[in-house]
Each structure stands twice: as C-alpha cells, then as structure tokens.
Design an enzyme around this catalytic site. Structure first.
Site, PDB file in Angstrom:
ATOM      1  N   SER A   1      -6.265  -2.900   1.193  1.00 31.63           N
ATOM      2  CA  SER A   1      -6.477  -2.554  -0.239  1.00 31.63           C
ATOM      3  C   SER A   1      -6.606  -3.436  -1.032  1.00 31.63           C
ATOM      4  O   SER A   1      -6.427  -3.342  -2.404  1.00 31.63           O
ATOM      5  CB  SER A   1      -5.232  -1.489  -0.781  1.00 31.63           C
ATOM      6  OG  SER A   1      -5.434  -0.353   0.082  1.00 31.63           O
TER       7      SER A   1
ATOM      8  N   GLU B   1       0.722  -1.259  -0.057  1.00 28.55           N
ATOM      9  CA  GLU B   1      -0.146  -0.038  -0.094  1.00 28.55           C
ATOM     10  C   GLU B   1       0.932   1.178  -0.105  1.00 28.55           C
ATOM     11  O   GLU B   1       0.305   2.346   0.426  1.00 28.55           O
ATOM     12  CB  GLU B   1      -0.920  -0.136   1.203  1.00 28.55           C
ATOM     13  CG  GLU B   1      -2.052  -1.080   1.217  1.00 28.55           C
ATOM     14  CD  GLU B   1      -2.688  -1.023   2.549  1.00 28.55           C
ATOM     15  OE1 GLU B   1      -3.836  -0.598   2.560  1.00 28.55           O
ATOM     16  OE2 GLU B   1      -2.510  -1.945   3.401  1.00 28.55           O
TER      17      GLU B   1
ATOM     18  N   ARG C   1     -12.422   2.424  10.485  1.00 28.06           N
ATOM     19  CA  ARG C   1     -13.635   2.118   9.351  1.00 28.06           C
ATOM     20  C   ARG C   1     -14.043   0.609   9.728  1.00 28.06           C
ATOM     21  O   ARG C   1     -12.765  -0.140   9.744  1.00 28.06           O
ATOM     22  CB  ARG C   1     -13.169   2.406   8.069  1.00 28.06           C
ATOM     23  CG  ARG C   1     -14.279   2.321   7.011  1.00 28.06           C
ATOM     24  CD  ARG C   1     -13.775   2.559   5.801  1.00 28.06           C
ATOM     25  NE  ARG C   1     -13.441   1.354   5.292  1.00 28.06           N
ATOM     26  CZ  ARG C   1     -12.230   1.021   4.486  1.00 28.06           C
ATOM     27  NH1 ARG C   1     -11.423   1.980   4.484  1.00 28.06           N
ATOM     28  NH2 ARG C   1     -11.819  -0.247   4.338  1.00 28.06           N
TER      29      ARG C   1
ATOM     30  N   GLU D   1     -13.878  -6.747   8.465  1.00 29.95           N
ATOM     31  CA  GLU D   1     -12.829  -6.334   8.825  1.00 29.95           C
ATOM     32  C   GLU D   1     -12.879  -4.851   9.547  1.00 29.95           C
ATOM     33  O   GLU D   1     -13.786  -4.107   9.337  1.00 29.95           O
ATOM     34  CB  GLU D   1     -11.810  -6.347   7.963  1.00 29.95           C
ATOM     35  CG  GLU D   1     -11.764  -5.438   6.655  1.00 29.95           C
ATOM     36  CD  GLU D   1     -10.698  -5.702   5.664  1.00 29.95           C
ATOM     37  OE1 GLU D   1     -10.141  -4.826   5.243  1.00 29.95           O
ATOM     38  OE2 GLU D   1     -10.513  -6.746   5.291  1.00 29.95           O
TER      39      GLU D   1
ATOM     40  N   TYR E   1      -9.230   2.012  -6.400  1.00 29.84           N
ATOM     41  CA  TYR E   1      -8.316   3.099  -6.850  1.00 29.84           C
ATOM     42  C   TYR E   1      -8.127   3.754  -8.269  1.00 29.84           C
ATOM     43  O   TYR E   1      -7.415   4.689  -8.414  1.00 29.84           O
ATOM     44  CB  TYR E   1      -6.798   2.633  -6.437  1.00 29.84           C
ATOM     45  CG  TYR E   1      -6.743   2.263  -4.963  1.00 29.84           C
ATOM     46  CD1 TYR E   1      -7.269   3.251  -4.023  1.00 29.84           C
ATOM     47  CD2 TYR E   1      -6.276   1.389  -4.359  1.00 29.84           C
ATOM     48  CE1 TYR E   1      -7.120   2.976  -2.752  1.00 29.84           C
ATOM     49  CE2 TYR E   1      -6.500   1.062  -3.250  1.00 29.84           C
ATOM     50  CZ  TYR E   1      -6.883   1.817  -2.281  1.00 29.84           C
ATOM     51  OH  TYR E   1      -6.704   1.520  -0.911  1.00 29.84           O
TER      52      TYR E   1
ATOM     53  N   GLY F   1      -7.870   4.346   4.575  1.00 23.57           N
ATOM     54  CA  GLY F   1      -7.270   5.354   3.597  1.00 23.57           C
ATOM     55  C   GLY F   1      -7.795   6.713   3.683  1.00 23.57           C
ATOM     56  O   GLY F   1      -8.885   6.988   4.145  1.00 23.57           O
TER      57      GLY F   1
ATOM     58  N   ASN G   1     -10.408  -1.490  10.073  1.00 24.01           N
ATOM     59  CA  ASN G   1      -9.141  -0.564   9.399  1.00 24.01           C
ATOM     60  C   ASN G   1      -8.824   0.644  10.294  1.00 24.01           C
ATOM     61  O   ASN G   1      -9.691   1.633  10.511  1.00 24.01           O
ATOM     62  CB  ASN G   1      -9.325   0.062   8.013  1.00 24.01           C
ATOM     63  CG  ASN G   1      -9.459  -0.870   6.838  1.00 24.01           C
ATOM     64  OD1 ASN G   1      -8.539  -1.434   6.188  1.00 24.01           O
ATOM     65  ND2 ASN G   1     -10.753  -1.580   6.574  1.00 24.01           N
TER      66      ASN G   1
ATOM     67  N   ASP H   1     -15.936  -2.433   8.435  1.00 26.88           N
ATOM     68  CA  ASP H   1     -16.632  -2.825   7.134  1.00 26.88           C
ATOM     69  C   ASP H   1     -17.643  -4.194   7.383  1.00 26.88           C
ATOM     70  O   ASP H   1     -17.154  -5.022   7.916  1.00 26.88           O
ATOM     71  CB  ASP H   1     -15.529  -3.284   5.980  1.00 26.88           C
ATOM     72  CG  ASP H   1     -14.622  -2.264   5.782  1.00 26.88           C
ATOM     73  OD1 ASP H   1     -14.939  -1.119   6.082  1.00 26.88           O
ATOM     74  OD2 ASP H   1     -13.311  -2.493   5.304  1.00 26.88           O
TER      75      ASP H   1
END
Length: 322
Positions: free
Chosen positions: A155, A13, A268, A283, A228, A289, A285, A270
């Site tokens: 990612s 990443e 975050r 998961e 992305y 990002g 984070n 998910d």
C-alpha cells in the site's frame, strides 16, 4: 458454508484490511454462506481471544484472509491455519513468505530469467549509513532518482523518492521504521500496469484484463493517498491500451511468476513498462487489496465477474484444493 473472514492486523495496512474484510464478508453473505468476521487488533491480538478464535476457526468450512502485509500475507497466518487443518484461500506458507519479501521475490525471479526492477537491499547498520548506501547503489549501476521502500509491506506505506544524498538518508530512515530490510530501486520512467491471476476449482489458472494506472497528478507518485483517498484523481484504465503482442507477453509472464513462486488462489502482479526497454516485474501481491474499489476485483469485473463471483471462486477453489 460457514466462512471465517480474517481482517485487521498490526501492519500499517490495518484500515485497508478492515475495508477488504467488510467487503468480503458482505459478498460471503450475498452468496448464501454464513460470514464469521475475525479481527486482529493493531497489537496483533485476536479481538475474540486466542483460544476462542481457535475454536471458531476449527468450526468453519474455510477461511478467507483479508489481511495485508506482515502477519497475514507473509505465511504466519497460513502456517497457523495449516496447524489447525483449516482450509484457507490463497497461497501457502512458502509462496506467501517469499511473495511479501520484495528482495527475495526479485532474487527468485531473476534466477529464472525474469527482468525485475534494478536496486539494492539494505539491512541493519546499512540503513543508518546513507553514504554507504549511495556507494552500494553506484556499484549496482543505479543512479538517482530512486525509490526507497520497506522490503516487506504494501500500500506504499513507508515508500519515498530520493533525488540526492539528503533525501536518500531521510527516505531510508522512514522505510526502516517499518521494516529492518529496505529496498532502494531505480526509478522506472514509463507506464505502470497490473495483471490479476485467479485460480479456479478445477485447477486452471487465468489472467484477467490488464489495468494501467494513471496516478493522481497532484501526488509525487502512486502513493497511499493516490490509492485510497476518496478525493484522489487516480484513474484505472481497463483494459490497458496495449498492443496485443505486449498484452500476451505480460499475461505469460504473470502466469510464469505465479507458477515459479508456487502461488495458489489469486495474486496481482505489478509491472513497469519503461520507455527504454521491455517490461519488468515490480512486485507480486499474494493477497491484493480487496475492497470493492480495489484493482483486483475491478480487473475481473471487466471480464464479467462480479465482486461476489470472485469471492465464490476463491471459496470453491480453497475447498477443492485443501
């Protein structure tokens, strides 16, 4: 304040991290602070040299971490900053390490009664034995299709979808090149929804509007290209079109996950919303990002917070708490 912004790193990443770091540094300047960019190269070496970087870190008021994946999101950098007694944004060593390890996260959440994606962990020789992996999946009552991913990473790098023994072996090999631990999980047919958690300087923790991912139909799943690529047709629906009761359930669960793992600052979470059951956690984070186009700032923008506003909250919270 003098604010260091750490970016780059040796994980896959790296480029995403540089984009996050540049966005964060611009916001720091917009807020009237002095941004001090610090870059880790792809070999995990400090661009300014180790001793020079230590001197810089000891001179700043707070550190904003724009690293993603191993080296930045797994507690190692957090431990380094703890040793230097420098305040930093986000979760501490333990929450960071657990949060990046998807298998460990699932184990902790399952122990607290929170539904997670069914699957198995492969390690060592298991990652070279597709037939053995298939037997382990059968024992766990997980059938094809499955998703295969590095246990530590983000990612969607190294993530593959398998529908038979041959594609399972190939996907495990690809994931194992990035991490010695590999997760093989049941494909969840349904919707993908993310929630953003933000902690404020007074200690309160809030959850932003839910975001639903409508992935680029030209991609096999919500992979790195769908995330992305500038040409990607992926859409983010904010707020996600959900029933009020489901929205509140997801927010409660997001807060519970944040608290169980001992997170701080931001995260975050998910979720999958399978067609045949209730929500499951995919998961967390702990350093999501943070490019201006990333999901986390987009969710808070829907609540009236600009990108710079969020950076300001993160800085003030880190200083207040540490």
């Amino acid at each position: 304040m003098k604010v260091a912004v750490v970016m780059g790193g040796a994980s896959p990443e790296h480029d995403v991290s540089l984009a996050s770091g540049r966005g964060i540094a611009d916001a720091v300047t917009e807020l009237g602070h002095t941004a001090v960019p610090l870059v880790l190269d792809r070999s995990d070496e400090w661009a300014d040299g180790l001793h020079e970087t230590i001197d810089i870190l000891r001179s700043v008021d707070v550190v904003l971490i724009g690293l993603h994946g191993e080296g930045g999101e797994d507690g190692r950098l957090q431990g380094f900053l703890e040793q230097l007694k420098v305040p930093y944004v986000g979760s501490g060593v333990t929450a960071s390490a657990v949060g990046l390890d998807k298998n460990l996260t699932k184990a902790v959440l399952s122990a607290h009664g929170i539904p997670v994606t069914p699957g198995v962990r492969l390690f060592g020789a298991e990652t070279r034995d597709a037939e053995g992996a298939l037997q382990k999946l059968k024992a766990a009552d997980v059938d094809f299709p499955v998703f295969v991913k590095p246990a530590n990473g983000g990612s969607s790098f190294g993530v593959g979808r398998a529908t038979d023994l041959a594609s399972l072996g190939a996907a495990i090999t690809a994931a194992a090149e990035l991490d010695p631990q590999v997760l093989v999980e049941k494909e969840m047919i349904g919707r993908e929804v993310d929630l953003a958690v933000l902690q404020f300087p007074d200690g309160r923790v809030e959850v932003g509007p839910a975001l639903e991912i409508i992935s680029d139909p030209s991609q096999p799943f919500f992979n790195a290209t769908a995330k992305y690529d500038a040409e990607s047709a992926t859409q983010f629906l904010i707020p996600a079109p959900l029933e009020p009761e489901l929205t509140e359930q997801l927010k409660r669960t997001a807060l519970e996950v944040f608290e169980i793992l001992g997170c701080a600052g931001l995260a975050r979470i998910d979720f999958f919303l399978p067609a045949d059951g209730g929500p499951v956690v995919n998961e967390i984070n702990t350093l999501p990002g943070f490019t201006p186009a990333s999901q986390f700032p987009r969710m808070w923008a829907a609540n009236g917070y600009s990108y710079a506003d969020i950076i300001g909250v993160l800085i003030d919270t880190a200083v207040a708490q540490r």
